[in-house]
Design an enzyme around this catalytic site. Structure first.
Site, mmCIF file in Angstrom:
data_model
loop_
_atom_site.group_PDB
_atom_site.id
_atom_site.type_symbol
_atom_site.label_atom_id
_atom_site.label_comp_id
_atom_site.label_asym_id
_atom_site.label_seq_id
_atom_site.Cartn_x
_atom_site.Cartn_y
_atom_site.Cartn_z
ATOM 1 N N HIS A 123 60.819 45.637 50.219
ATOM 2 C CA HIS A 123 60.120 44.714 49.335
ATOM 3 C C HIS A 123 59.192 43.844 50.166
ATOM 4 O O HIS A 123 59.225 43.852 51.405
ATOM 5 C CB HIS A 123 61.111 43.853 48.545
ATOM 6 C CG HIS A 123 61.745 44.575 47.398
ATOM 7 N ND1 HIS A 123 61.049 44.968 46.288
ATOM 8 C CD2 HIS A 123 63.026 45.010 47.215
ATOM 9 C CE1 HIS A 123 61.863 45.588 45.439
ATOM 10 N NE2 HIS A 123 63.070 45.632 45.983
ATOM 11 N N ASP A 154 52.783 41.840 48.525
ATOM 12 C CA ASP A 154 52.498 42.730 47.400
ATOM 13 C C ASP A 154 51.056 42.630 46.925
ATOM 14 O O ASP A 154 50.383 43.648 46.722
ATOM 15 C CB ASP A 154 53.422 42.408 46.228
ATOM 16 C CG ASP A 154 54.808 43.007 46.386
ATOM 17 O OD1 ASP A 154 55.008 43.814 47.306
ATOM 18 O OD2 ASP A 154 55.701 42.660 45.582
#
Length: 401
Positions: free
Chosen positions: A143, A185
């Site tokens: 992540h 991200d």
């Protein structure tokens, strides 16, 4: 805060946006891929999201999924016999395709770049991952927090230094702060994917040759540190947190609490701005000089003591209209109401959700909020007709959260 759908954030000119006519296939996922597709849709692209039959993993109400705006949705079971063929039919009619699977998964499903480019040699096939398509970690889960950690970007984000008994903060001793998933991200992932897609689209339209874009969060996050890497190599940046000019180490580029617990962000770097800051804060003639680094702990303590005497709103009034480079640290809901952002229409309300307007802005072809967040499978008939893929209609039953 603006509330108009068409032209939000860019005026009321042409509704198509600069990417009008560009067709995008998005294989549904989470994180940077959907955000990249949303950005393309905001700029006018026709984005068709291919959803899975099962509910989305995060279970968010589609009506509140801002990343789903300016898209249409079809449901395709890629594990069913005819599923991959439907995606290939869409790819044959698309300019761009976005997928965010682990390396090799799209190939196993029959919708990898080889199969898609065989159907459409001019297609730009965008692959969005954390680790990239190769390397020792490519197949591992991960992540944002892990990708930015390895890239060196997370280690730059220092908490506010804690003064010791003598008032000296020293370097930040605690763990790095976590800027949600904005740094990896969306900054290191989505934005680099979009840049890559548009660059490759430019090439494809000039030559007829499509290609694969390998966008990895670790690559993008590392790329974001380019200027700091140069400063580090030149001896102008220390390889630790909280001791540098732009990471909170300088007392005039830092965040301070006010008397009511609110915070003020100070960015008074240039001498003329610092002079205005010191005057309005009333530091006094005995305060250490801006670049007297040996006395920075003393200067920091003096600034902190002054800010602690009044609530945030009072300091906002003191610095209003000045070039002292002091601004309030706002929450997301507070940002919606900030006068400057309200004046520019930076945030808009659409379908009951307050959200950022399309960015950046274009003088001739403004982006717009043309469609509310897509509901899985709801647009199959429309896409089937527009794209000439009749197998999409009738759609499978849309998944429920």
């Amino acid at each position: 805060m603006a509330s108009e759908r068409d032209g939000a954030g860019g005026g009321n000119g042409a509704r198509g946006g600069p990417l009008a006519g560009v067709r995008v296939v998005e294989l549904a996922g989470i994180g940077p891929g959907p955000f990249a597709a949303m950005l393309l849709g905001d700029l006018g692209a026709d984005v068709v999201r291919v959803d899975r039959p099962e509910p989305p993993p995060l279970g968010i109400d589609p009506a509140h999924d801002v990343a789903g705006r300016n898209k249409r949705s079809v449901v395709v079971d890629l594990k069913a016999p005819g599923g991959p063929g439907l995606v290939l039919d869409l790819a044959a009619r698309a300019d761009l395709l976005i997928e965010g699977y682990r390396p090799g998964v799209a190939e196993r499903l029959g919708v990898g770049p080889g199969a898609c480019l065989a159907r459409n040699p001019a297609l730009v096939y965008g692959r969005m991952t954390g680790w990239g398509q190769d390397g020792p970690l490519a197949a591992r889960a991960g992540h944002d927090i892990g990708y930015t950690a390895v890239s060196g970007a997370l280690g730059l984000v220092a908490p506010a230094p804690t003064p010791d008994a003598a008032g000296a903060p020293g370097a930040a001793e605690g763990p790095p702060a976590i800027p949600a998933n904005l740094l990896g991200d969306y900054a290191g992932g989505s934005l680099y994917l979009v840049v890559g897609l548009l660059a490759a689209l430019h090439h494809a339209r000039a030559t007829g040759a499509g290609q694969v874009v390998d966008a990895a969060v670790v690559d993008g996050a590392a790329h974001l540190t380019a200027v700091l890497q140069g400063l580090l190599a030149g001896g102008r940046w220390q390889d630790r947190r909280g001791v540098n000019l732009l990471d909170g180490g300088a007392p005039f580029y830092a965040v301070y609490p006010a008397a009511d617990g609110g915070h003020l962000a100070v960015g008074a770097l240039e001498p003329q701005f610092y002079a205005e800051f010191a005057r309005l804060l009333e530091l006094g003639p005995d305060a250490p000089g801006q670049w007297d680094t040996a006395r920075w702990p003393e200067l920091r303590a003096a600034i902190a003591a002054r800010f602690a005497t009044r609530p945030r709103a009072a300091w906002e009034a003191v610095f209003a209209g000045s070039d002292a480079c002091v601004e309030p640290v706002l929450t997301m809901r507070q940002a919606h109401r900030h006068p400057h952002l309200a004046s520019r229409g930076t945030y808009v309300e659409a379908d009951g959700v307050t959200q950022p307007a399309p960015a950046p802005r274009f003088s001739l072809t403004p982006g717009a909020l043309r469609r509310p967040p897509a509901r899985p499978g709801a647009d199959a008939a429309e896409v089937a007709a527009d794209w000439g893929v009749p197998g999409l209609d009738p759609p499978s039953a849309p998944p429920t959260a």
